[in-house]
Write an enzyme that holds these catalytic residues in place. Structure first.
Site, PDB file in Angstrom:
ATOM      1  N   PHE A 123       1.021  -1.154  -0.013  1.00 31.73           N
ATOM      2  CA  PHE A 123       0.058  -0.041  -0.068  1.00 31.73           C
ATOM      3  C   PHE A 123       0.868   1.204  -0.097  1.00 31.73           C
ATOM      4  O   PHE A 123       1.819   1.157   0.715  1.00 31.73           O
ATOM      5  CB  PHE A 123      -0.841  -0.079   1.387  1.00 31.73           C
ATOM      6  CG  PHE A 123      -2.008   0.943   1.215  1.00 31.73           C
ATOM      7  CD1 PHE A 123      -3.097   0.794   0.469  1.00 31.73           C
ATOM      8  CD2 PHE A 123      -1.749   2.309   1.993  1.00 31.73           C
ATOM      9  CE1 PHE A 123      -4.298   2.046   0.435  1.00 31.73           C
ATOM     10  CE2 PHE A 123      -2.781   3.289   1.828  1.00 31.73           C
ATOM     11  CZ  PHE A 123      -3.725   3.182   1.176  1.00 31.73           C
ATOM     12  N   ARG A 135     -11.961  -5.347  -6.586  1.00 31.79           N
ATOM     13  CA  ARG A 135     -11.732  -5.713  -5.382  1.00 31.79           C
ATOM     14  C   ARG A 135     -13.025  -5.895  -4.520  1.00 31.79           C
ATOM     15  O   ARG A 135     -13.734  -4.898  -4.554  1.00 31.79           O
ATOM     16  CB  ARG A 135     -10.794  -5.013  -4.746  1.00 31.79           C
ATOM     17  CG  ARG A 135      -9.906  -5.233  -3.672  1.00 31.79           C
ATOM     18  CD  ARG A 135      -8.898  -4.056  -3.117  1.00 31.79           C
ATOM     19  NE  ARG A 135      -9.484  -3.111  -2.549  1.00 31.79           N
ATOM     20  CZ  ARG A 135      -8.949  -2.408  -1.318  1.00 31.79           C
ATOM     21  NH1 ARG A 135      -7.849  -2.832  -0.919  1.00 31.79           N
ATOM     22  NH2 ARG A 135      -9.628  -1.189  -0.851  1.00 31.79           N
ATOM     23  N   TYR A 174     -10.764   1.630  10.872  1.00 30.90           N
ATOM     24  CA  TYR A 174     -11.999   1.817  10.024  1.00 30.90           C
ATOM     25  C   TYR A 174     -12.441   0.965   8.966  1.00 30.90           C
ATOM     26  O   TYR A 174     -13.215   0.776   8.372  1.00 30.90           O
ATOM     27  CB  TYR A 174     -11.915   3.103   9.314  1.00 30.90           C
ATOM     28  CG  TYR A 174     -10.776   3.573   8.571  1.00 30.90           C
ATOM     29  CD1 TYR A 174     -10.279   2.912   7.344  1.00 30.90           C
ATOM     30  CD2 TYR A 174      -9.929   4.267   9.214  1.00 30.90           C
ATOM     31  CE1 TYR A 174      -9.572   3.225   6.508  1.00 30.90           C
ATOM     32  CE2 TYR A 174      -8.513   4.531   8.263  1.00 30.90           C
ATOM     33  CZ  TYR A 174      -8.234   3.963   7.141  1.00 30.90           C
ATOM     34  OH  TYR A 174      -7.221   4.152   6.235  1.00 30.90           O
ATOM     35  N   LYS A 175     -11.334  -0.301   8.871  1.00 26.32           N
ATOM     36  CA  LYS A 175     -11.873  -1.358   7.833  1.00 26.32           C
ATOM     37  C   LYS A 175     -12.520  -2.366   8.438  1.00 26.32           C
ATOM     38  O   LYS A 175     -13.693  -2.110   8.785  1.00 26.32           O
ATOM     39  CB  LYS A 175     -10.392  -1.758   7.092  1.00 26.32           C
ATOM     40  CG  LYS A 175      -9.785  -0.659   6.357  1.00 26.32           C
ATOM     41  CD  LYS A 175      -8.287  -1.074   5.878  1.00 26.32           C
ATOM     42  CE  LYS A 175      -7.871   0.210   4.972  1.00 26.32           C
ATOM     43  NZ  LYS A 175      -6.382   0.535   4.884  1.00 26.32           N
ATOM     44  N   ASP A 177       2.169  -4.595   9.081  1.00 26.22           N
ATOM     45  CA  ASP A 177       1.022  -3.489   8.929  1.00 26.22           C
ATOM     46  C   ASP A 177      -0.105  -4.468   8.864  1.00 26.22           C
ATOM     47  O   ASP A 177      -0.380  -5.546   7.969  1.00 26.22           O
ATOM     48  CB  ASP A 177       1.288  -2.865   7.507  1.00 26.22           C
ATOM     49  CG  ASP A 177       0.060  -2.003   7.355  1.00 26.22           C
ATOM     50  OD1 ASP A 177      -0.989  -2.286   7.693  1.00 26.22           O
ATOM     51  OD2 ASP A 177       0.369  -0.864   6.639  1.00 26.22           O
TER      52      ASP A 177
HETATM   53  C1  LIG Z   1      -5.735   1.457   4.880  1.00 29.60           C
HETATM   54  C2  LIG Z   1      -4.194   1.374   4.815  1.00 29.60           C
HETATM   55  C3  LIG Z   1      -3.467   2.244   5.317  1.00 29.60           C
HETATM   56  C4  LIG Z   1      -4.260   3.775   5.791  1.00 29.60           C
HETATM   57  O1  LIG Z   1      -3.750   4.550   6.101  1.00 29.60           O
HETATM   58  P1  LIG Z   1      -4.048   5.907   6.821  1.00 29.60           P
HETATM   59  O2  LIG Z   1      -2.862   6.515   7.508  1.00 29.60           O
HETATM   60  O3  LIG Z   1      -5.188   5.726   7.751  1.00 29.60           O
HETATM   61  O4  LIG Z   1      -4.686   6.690   5.630  1.00 29.60           O
HETATM   62  C5  LIG Z   1      -1.927   2.138   5.515  1.00 29.60           C
HETATM   63  N1  LIG Z   1      -1.476   0.872   5.070  1.00 29.60           N
HETATM   64  C6  LIG Z   1      -2.400  -0.105   4.523  1.00 29.60           C
HETATM   65  C7  LIG Z   1      -1.500  -1.343   4.058  1.00 29.60           C
HETATM   66  C8  LIG Z   1      -3.611   0.223   4.204  1.00 29.60           C
HETATM   67  O5  LIG Z   1      -4.474  -0.891   3.841  1.00 29.60           O
END
Ligand SMILES: *Cc1c(COP(=O)(O)O)cnc(C)c1O
Length: 415
Positions: free
Chosen positions: A128, A374, A225-226, A200
């Site tokens: 990501f 997805r 939030y996921k 992560d």
């Molecule tokens: C959703 C996600 C993020 C989100 O980061 P924010 O700082 O909350 O915007 C980071 N890393 C991964 C792998 C994600 O899927």
């Protein structure tokens, strides 16, 4: 391939589902099949009641006293410990704060400070993007460091680990393909070379059992939030193993991480324990919504959750491959259960348009550039009949060419 079930068979699977009752604890909009809980989870009803209390009583009436009487000040650690149960972290190692991006910044600096004689960060080329962006930001503050990327500097992350590596930043599940990594094995390999690992967990916290303590992980971050359904922009979390907590430091040394924040001392002294990962005042309303969201999780059987997640994704793969055959969808997600998260992704040259057409028909997934559709499967509120209907609608969109309508090619800011 085994025969795909018909609709009455999937309804029977829902009736036999041990997690079925959790569905009533969420606000599920009529007419939607929501397969995007891997991006923004649906609202738990308890989050609304908690928010209402937080707004009308705690903010509206009790005001400043709520820091003490409503437990606002301790929310980062009380919520952290509740998430801890879901990620295999014994109490005192997890704190809710800031965003995942910010927590990656803190975690990387903290790890580098524990390995001052080493100069390399390892990450994934197809991570990501924010993970890489933040690593690049860390590099910009520390001359002499370098970044090695999987898929760029070597095909496999395992081949990038040597005795120069200070820290490896790695996703447990890849956001695009949904591929799951072996946390224990990679952590062991890193430790054999004296490196630390930051995991992560954005796509695993609340999606499957995670065992940070069991895998001897050093640091971890993730969002709420996921799959945890904390609400848009809900604060993230960071974990640091107890064995590191005495010596670990992070650079955002604000007053909330101080040993005695209300002594108002002139200079920084890091607090004991996981609180030292805090910086400043936290978004209390978002934390209060998250507190309600976590009420749903306290008694969830994570083994049953994983079993259903694999059942849902297996069913979706089988149905799409059968019903959408010949329309150019290419499965991107591993078939092997040991390598699969809780999402299914397909590649297609017209992925964007197809997803827009699906959304117009009430099947909400998302698109990830350049060519991935997805679908996230959240076992607490998605059932087998939803999966069946979603595959049916997708096959109709492909068979009729409905996605070719010009309006589906217009790109929005958030995809
Ligand atoms: C959703 C996600 C993020 C989100 O980061 P924010 O700082 O909350 O915007 C980071 N890393 C991964 C792998 C994600 O899927």
């Amino acid at each position: 391939m085994t025969a795909i079930p018909d609709f009455s068979a999937v309804q029977a699977m829902d009736e036999a589902d041990v997690l079925r009752a959790y569905r009533d604890r969420f606000v599920l909009p009529d007419g939607l099949i929501y397969l995007n809980g891997n991006s923004l989870g649906v609202a738990p009803k308890a989050a609304f009641t908690h928010l209402e209390t937080a707004v009308t009583q705690e903010w509206g009436q009790d005001l400043i006293r709520s820091w003490n009487i409503a437990g606002w000040f301790d929310l980062p650690v009380t919520l952290g410990d509740r998430i801890g149960r879901l990620i295999g972290a014994a109490p005192g190692q997890t704190v809710v704060c800031d965003t995942t991006s910010i927590n990656i910044y803190k975690a990387l600096h903290a790890a580098l400070a524990l390995r001052p004689d080493r100069s390399v960060i390892v990450a994934e080329g197809d991570s990501f993007p924010t993970d890489i962006y933040v690593a690049e930001g860390v590099l910009s503050t520390r001359p002499g460091l370098s970044l090695r990327l999987e898929g760029v500097d070597a095909p496999s992350i395992q081949d990038l680990i040597d005795d120069k590596v200070a820290v490896i930043l790695v996703n447990q599940v890849n956001y695009k393909s949904g591929e799951l990594r072996d946390m224990a094995a990679l952590t062991r390999k890193a430790h054999q070379h004296g490196a630390l690992v930051v995991w992560d967990l954005c796509h695993t916290a609340g999606a499957m059992p995670v065992d940070l303590d069991g895998a001897n992980v050093d640091l971890a971050v993730g969002c709420t939030y996921k799959y945890l359904n904390g609400g848009p922009g809900a604060p993230a979390f960071i974990y640091a193993a107890t064995r590191h907590l005495g010596a670990i430091n992070q650079p955002l040394s604000g007053w909330w991480g101080h040993a005695r924040p209300f002594a108002f001392e002139k200079h920084y002294a890091a607090g004991g324990g996981i609180r030292r990962f805090l910086c400043g005042t936290q978004p209390i309303l978002s934390m209060r919504a998250l507190k309600g969201a976590l009420d749903v999780w306290d008694d969830v059987d994570l083994v049953a959750l994983r079993k259903k997640s694999l059942g849902l994704t297996d069913l979706f793969i089988a149905l799409v491959e059968e019903k959408c055959a010949g329309h150019g969808l290419e499965l991107e997600t591993p078939r092997d259960h040991a390598l699969r998260g809780s999402q299914v992704s397909f590649r297609h040259p017209h992925a964007y348009e197809i997803m827009q057409a699906a959304i117009a028909r009430g099947v909400i997934g998302d698109f990830r550039a350049p060519s991935t559709i997805r679908f996230g499967f959240t076992p607490l509120y998605i059932g087998y009949a939803d999966v069946w209907k979603a595959a049916d609608i997708l096959s109709d969109i492909l068979a009729t060419g409905a996605w070719k309508d010009a309006r589906f090619a217009v790109r929005a800011a958030v995809t």
